[in-house]
Write an enzyme that holds these catalytic residues in place. Structure first.
Site, PDB file in Angstrom:
ATOM      1  N   GLU A 100       9.355  -7.628  -2.927  1.00  0.00           N
ATOM      2  CA  GLU A 100       8.582  -8.559  -2.475  1.00  0.00           C
ATOM      3  C   GLU A 100       7.160  -8.654  -2.935  1.00  0.00           C
ATOM      4  O   GLU A 100       6.218  -8.689  -2.273  1.00  0.00           O
ATOM      5  CB  GLU A 100       8.379  -8.978  -0.919  1.00  0.00           C
ATOM      6  CG  GLU A 100       7.973  -7.808  -0.256  1.00  0.00           C
ATOM      7  CD  GLU A 100       8.758  -6.424   0.297  1.00  0.00           C
ATOM      8  OE1 GLU A 100       9.981  -6.363  -0.427  1.00  0.00           O
ATOM      9  OE2 GLU A 100       8.664  -5.828   1.191  1.00  0.00           O
TER      10      GLU A 100
ATOM     11  N   HIS B 261      15.008 -14.126   0.849  1.00  0.00           N
ATOM     12  CA  HIS B 261      14.671 -12.764   1.551  1.00  0.00           C
ATOM     13  C   HIS B 261      13.342 -12.343   1.211  1.00  0.00           C
ATOM     14  O   HIS B 261      12.266 -12.116   1.897  1.00  0.00           O
ATOM     15  CB  HIS B 261      15.732 -11.626   1.382  1.00  0.00           C
ATOM     16  CG  HIS B 261      15.382 -10.403   1.889  1.00  0.00           C
ATOM     17  ND1 HIS B 261      15.798  -9.912   3.181  1.00  0.00           N
ATOM     18  CD2 HIS B 261      14.462  -9.503   1.423  1.00  0.00           C
ATOM     19  CE1 HIS B 261      15.333  -8.462   3.323  1.00  0.00           C
ATOM     20  NE2 HIS B 261      14.449  -8.412   2.388  1.00  0.00           N
ATOM     21  N   GLU B 262      13.173 -12.026  -0.174  1.00  0.00           N
ATOM     22  CA  GLU B 262      11.702 -11.679  -0.747  1.00  0.00           C
ATOM     23  C   GLU B 262      10.678 -12.799  -0.478  1.00  0.00           C
ATOM     24  O   GLU B 262       9.703 -12.312  -0.219  1.00  0.00           O
ATOM     25  CB  GLU B 262      12.146 -11.396  -2.346  1.00  0.00           C
ATOM     26  CG  GLU B 262      13.145 -10.497  -2.772  1.00  0.00           C
ATOM     27  CD  GLU B 262      13.200  -9.292  -1.999  1.00  0.00           C
ATOM     28  OE1 GLU B 262      12.164  -8.602  -1.412  1.00  0.00           O
ATOM     29  OE2 GLU B 262      14.195  -8.608  -1.952  1.00  0.00           O
TER      30      GLU B 262
ATOM     31  N   HIS C 237       9.449 -12.496   3.090  1.00  0.00           N
ATOM     32  CA  HIS C 237       8.466 -11.191   3.106  1.00  0.00           C
ATOM     33  C   HIS C 237       6.981 -11.597   2.985  1.00  0.00           C
ATOM     34  O   HIS C 237       6.082 -10.982   3.420  1.00  0.00           O
ATOM     35  CB  HIS C 237       8.729 -10.354   2.091  1.00  0.00           C
ATOM     36  CG  HIS C 237       9.790  -8.995   2.550  1.00  0.00           C
ATOM     37  ND1 HIS C 237       9.543  -8.495   3.554  1.00  0.00           N
ATOM     38  CD2 HIS C 237      10.914  -8.560   1.768  1.00  0.00           C
ATOM     39  CE1 HIS C 237      10.485  -7.475   3.618  1.00  0.00           C
ATOM     40  NE2 HIS C 237      11.601  -7.679   2.578  1.00  0.00           N
TER      41      HIS C 237
ATOM     42  N   GLU D  40      11.428  -5.560   7.760  1.00  0.00           N
ATOM     43  CA  GLU D  40      13.068  -5.927   7.191  1.00  0.00           C
ATOM     44  C   GLU D  40      13.794  -6.735   7.978  1.00  0.00           C
ATOM     45  O   GLU D  40      14.413  -7.650   7.784  1.00  0.00           O
ATOM     46  CB  GLU D  40      13.651  -4.594   6.602  1.00  0.00           C
ATOM     47  CG  GLU D  40      12.886  -4.159   5.310  1.00  0.00           C
ATOM     48  CD  GLU D  40      12.575  -4.888   4.070  1.00  0.00           C
ATOM     49  OE1 GLU D  40      13.613  -6.199   4.254  1.00  0.00           O
ATOM     50  OE2 GLU D  40      11.952  -4.522   3.348  1.00  0.00           O
TER      51      GLU D  40
ATOM     52  N   ASP E 191      12.331   6.849   2.330  1.00  0.00           N
ATOM     53  CA  ASP E 191      13.395   6.121   1.930  1.00  0.00           C
ATOM     54  C   ASP E 191      14.678   6.146   2.603  1.00  0.00           C
ATOM     55  O   ASP E 191      15.510   5.554   2.741  1.00  0.00           O
ATOM     56  CB  ASP E 191      13.611   6.719   0.326  1.00  0.00           C
ATOM     57  CG  ASP E 191      14.481   5.896  -0.576  1.00  0.00           C
ATOM     58  OD1 ASP E 191      14.108   4.790  -0.505  1.00  0.00           O
ATOM     59  OD2 ASP E 191      15.495   6.422  -1.204  1.00  0.00           O
TER      60      ASP E 191
ATOM     61  N   TYR F 176      17.112  -3.497   8.790  1.00  0.00           N
ATOM     62  CA  TYR F 176      17.706  -4.879   8.248  1.00  0.00           C
ATOM     63  C   TYR F 176      18.390  -5.575   9.461  1.00  0.00           C
ATOM     64  O   TYR F 176      18.160  -6.499   9.791  1.00  0.00           O
ATOM     65  CB  TYR F 176      18.518  -4.699   7.052  1.00  0.00           C
ATOM     66  CG  TYR F 176      17.758  -4.131   5.733  1.00  0.00           C
ATOM     67  CD1 TYR F 176      17.260  -5.162   4.854  1.00  0.00           C
ATOM     68  CD2 TYR F 176      17.181  -2.918   5.541  1.00  0.00           C
ATOM     69  CE1 TYR F 176      16.617  -4.866   3.857  1.00  0.00           C
ATOM     70  CE2 TYR F 176      16.389  -2.745   4.578  1.00  0.00           C
ATOM     71  CZ  TYR F 176      15.973  -3.704   3.544  1.00  0.00           C
ATOM     72  OH  TYR F 176      15.384  -3.163   2.617  1.00  0.00           O
TER      73      TYR F 176
HETATM   74  N1  BES Z   1      11.233  -4.347   0.367  1.00  0.00           N
HETATM   75  C1  BES Z   1      12.700  -4.267  -0.117  1.00  0.00           C
HETATM   76  C2  BES Z   1      13.031  -3.087  -0.950  1.00  0.00           C
HETATM   77  C3  BES Z   1      12.582  -1.745  -0.609  1.00  0.00           C
HETATM   78  C4  BES Z   1      12.649  -1.356   0.554  1.00  0.00           C
HETATM   79  C5  BES Z   1      12.111  -0.766  -1.535  1.00  0.00           C
HETATM   80  C6  BES Z   1      12.267   0.019   0.856  1.00  0.00           C
HETATM   81  C7  BES Z   1      11.722   0.232  -1.132  1.00  0.00           C
HETATM   82  C8  BES Z   1      11.891   0.673  -0.007  1.00  0.00           C
HETATM   83  C9  BES Z   1      13.316  -5.551  -0.416  1.00  0.00           C
HETATM   84  O1  BES Z   1      12.716  -6.620   0.424  1.00  0.00           O
HETATM   85  C10 BES Z   1      14.512  -5.562   0.018  1.00  0.00           C
HETATM   86  O2  BES Z   1      14.822  -5.441   1.091  1.00  0.00           O
HETATM   87  N2  BES Z   1      15.650  -5.569  -1.067  1.00  0.00           N
HETATM   88  C11 BES Z   1      16.935  -5.803  -0.755  1.00  0.00           C
HETATM   89  C12 BES Z   1      17.589  -7.101  -0.996  1.00  0.00           C
HETATM   90  C13 BES Z   1      17.750  -8.144   0.425  1.00  0.00           C
HETATM   91  C14 BES Z   1      18.357  -9.103   0.221  1.00  0.00           C
HETATM   92  C15 BES Z   1      18.440  -7.219   1.374  1.00  0.00           C
HETATM   93  C16 BES Z   1      17.606  -4.977  -1.832  1.00  0.00           C
HETATM   94  O3  BES Z   1      17.082  -4.636  -2.851  1.00  0.00           O
HETATM   95  O4  BES Z   1      18.759  -4.710  -1.720  1.00  0.00           O
HETATM   96 ZN    ZN Z   2      13.201  -6.602   2.365  1.00  0.00          ZN
END
Ligand code: BES
Ligand code: ZN
Length: 627
Positions: free
Chosen positions: A292, A316-317, A320, A339, A397, A405
């Protein structure tokens, strides 16, 4: 600089919204210390910065991108606010070579402390209460964790800063509770375009020099840069898409509904604060589905399905832009505030634009994923199923699981169900407006919730905050979801497995991706290869253009040793670096005695992956160096 300046700094932030204050813990304090402490900040174990002493307010980034050496050299000049008795400002760095530092334009000493795993090193520069600016000249390492340099005819560079990787390409106070505005000048090879999480060009500059401005304060994990041979297409008045020439037509078609999503989002929870919402299609090595980055979502090309069926990722993005980018988790222990809210908001956007039929299918799929993941995590470390995490001394991470989520989502859905949609929406609108451009931690959210929404003992009892936020597993009052369309798929699957329904009788052609995905991902693990062959003969699944469907198919293909899909499996894994796909596929090979195949594919594929993915896969395949 004195207290008045600090307060002026706080007030200038207040233009963007108010920042709540928390009670100081240690008395007695003088008035100055008091004022500094009232700048709200939760303890962030993942950053060395000491923002109570001195903190960044604005970044001026001047950088040059060298593809041959795989290095970014740059100068980060920060405007800072210091406490009257400040002695140093501390930045996070990880793998950076620091060439020199300047304080108010004068060369200055600096000190780099010992390195910790994940966290990197503290960079301290001496300041006084009067200091206005520090500058750091530095270079990144060729293997900087945030960066992926893609080679080939069309070189590409992108960054991924969340959670704590910004410090591998910019010295910064790398804590989500610290916000700053920025502008940048970036020099890149003159056949490429540079884009950031800021105002962006729509044409290539002949000189290869680009200027950027981010006028709204953001945390460092939203710093982003991409450099590549990309083109821009407008979607609506506030939206557009960037992609390489080979994908730009497909991207324009796939994301044609972006403006509708934006309008729906604003209708739900208030004005969009970032002026434009554009999307950049990244190379397939991007380790996530989406990121995002403000004004410019970074997205995997694997959501280009040709039929707009995977746009929930864009919802989703986009969501954010409120939950996360406007109201930001104070630390990575509060990740669910980013999330969980975003998944909730995503589903509301999907419902508004595509109808409850679609959004309830999506939620039903994610419920199944959540139940499976809760089970898995309960076996390993039950505390990791709490919404409020404990990531001290761990890689943040580790918090990127379905808990933040989807347990987050179901908790918010329970709140909606408990007070009714109207009150809940009003609460959320006020929440975003009141806390815009500031940080939120779990305790403050609970306090706000109790004050504004759950203000009777009955409501509190109905929800049971403790069980959800500080307790393990899924509480009993978890909302139930039902999707008739998914139930129909489940019934047909059972019949197909038992032989009561033939392959030809399945309405595969009428099914949307969610139904196909449900069918494939719920095939029994021991389905014989011949039965997959029947499905493939009827529906050519190995050749599908929908990567979610393909992923579910390949995973079952591995478990059934359906070898006709193995060429596609290999070519998919050699190109796609999206961790959500890689982990289950490599794991399925490992679990079914095909670890040799996994390692063989991985040997070729690994150089194409981002550090976020190799970190996980090295461990999964037993290739990680013992720490
Ligand atoms: N912000 C996240 C990606 C992220 C989270 C990167 C934690 C590094 C550390 C992004 O918004 C996200 O949640 N992406 C998901 C997609 C979503 C539709 C659930 C993904 O990349 O799978
Ligand atoms: Zn996200």
């Amino acid at each position: 600089m004195n207290r008045t300046t600090i307060i002026a700094g706080v007030l200038s932030l207040a233009v963007w919204g108010c920042s709540d204050s928390s009670a100081p813990e240690n008395a007695p304090l003088n008035a100055k210390q008091q004022a500094i402490l009232e700048m709200k900040r939760a303890t962030d174990f993942h950053s060395y910065s000491q923002p109570d002493e001195a903190r960044v307010v604005h970044l001026n980034w001047d950088a040059s991108v060298d593809f041959d050496r795989r290095v970014i050299t740059g100068t980060a000049t920060y405007d800072i606010a210091c406490a009257a008795d400040a002695e140093r400002i501390v930045f996070d760095i990880n793998g950076l070579t620091i060439e020199s530092a300047y304080v108010d334009g004068v060369p200055a000493d600096f000190n780099i402390g010992p390195e910790q795993a994940f966290i990197g090193q503290p960079l301290s520069i001496p300041v006084t209460g009067e200091t206005k600016q520090v500058a750091i000249r530095y270079a990144t390492a060729p293997d900087a964790d945030a960066l992926l340099w893609v080679e080939g005819e069309s070189p590409f560079l992108f960054t991924q800063s969340q959670a704590i990787l910004a410090r591998t390409w910019v010295p910064c106070q790398d804590s989500p509770g610290i916000r700053f505005t920025y502008n940048a000048t970036v020099q890149v090879p003159n056949n490429l375009m540079a884009l950031m999480s800021a105002t962006n060009p729509t044409e290539k500059a002949a000189t290869g020099t680009y200027s950027f401005e981010m006028a709204q304060p953001i945390p460092s994990y939203l710093l982003a840069l991409a450099v590549g041979d990309v083109e821009f297409r407008e979607i609506g008045p506030h939206t557009g898409v960037y992609a390489v020439p080979e994908l730009i037509d497909a991207a324009e078609y796939e994301f044609a509904e972006m403006e509708d999503l934006l309008v729906a989002a604003e209708g739900l929870y208030g004005p969009y604060a970032w002026e434009r919402y554009d999307l950049l299609v990244l190379p397939p090595a991007f380790p996530f589905g989406g990121m995002e980055n403000p004004r410019l979502t970074f997205a995997t090309p694997t959501i280009i399905a040709g039929d707009r069926s995977l746009v929930s990722l864009v919802a989703h993005e986009l969501a954010h832009s409120w939950s996360g980018n406007l109201v930001t988790n104070a630390t990575w222990d509060d990740f669910w505030l980013n999330e969980g809210f975003t998944v909730y908001f995503e589903q509301r956007i999907m419902e508004a634009v595509y109808g409850a039929d679609i959004s309830e299918m999506l939620v039903t799929l994610s419920y199944q994923g959540l139940v499976d993941e809760v089970d898995a995590i309960m076996d390993l470390n039950p505390d990791d199923t709490h919404l409020k995490l404990h990531l001290k001394n761990r890689n943040p991470d580790d918090g990127m699981t379905a808990i933040a989520y989807d347990k987050g989502y179901f908790f918010l859905r329970l709140l909606e169900q408990t007070v009714g949609r109207e009150s809940w929406d009003e609460f959320l609108r006020a929440y975003f407006a009141r806390h815009a451009f500031s940080v939120m931690d779990t305790d403050d959210f609970i306090a706000y919730l109790k004050e504004e929404l759950l203000n009777t003992p009955e409501l509190l009892a109905a929800v049971n905050l403790d069980a959800w936020i500080f307790g393990a597993g899924l509480p009993e009052n978890c909302p139930k979801v039902r999707s008739q369309r998914i139930e129909r798929v489940d019934a047909l699957l059972a019949d197909w497995v038992s032989g009561a329904a033939s392959t030809e009788s399945l309405p595969w052609k009428e099914w949307v991706y969610q139904e196909r995905y449900r069918f494939l991902s719920n095939l029994p693990d021991d389905t014989p290869a011949e039965r997959l062959s029947e499905l493939d003969a009827a529906w050519s699944i190995t050749a599908t253009g929908n990567n979610e469907v393909l992923f579910a198919w390949l995973e079952q293909g591995i478990r059934s040793r359906y070898t006709p899909c193995y060429d596609r499996l290999r070519s998919f894994l050699e190109v796609v670096g999206r961790r959500k796909f890689l982990t289950p596929l490599y794991r399925a090979m490992e679990e079914t005695g095909q670890g040799e195949l996994a390692r063989d594919i991985y040997r070729t594929a690994r150089p194409n992956y981002h550090s976020v993915a190799t970190g996980t896969m090295d461990e999964l395949l037993g290739l990680a160096e013992p720490s």
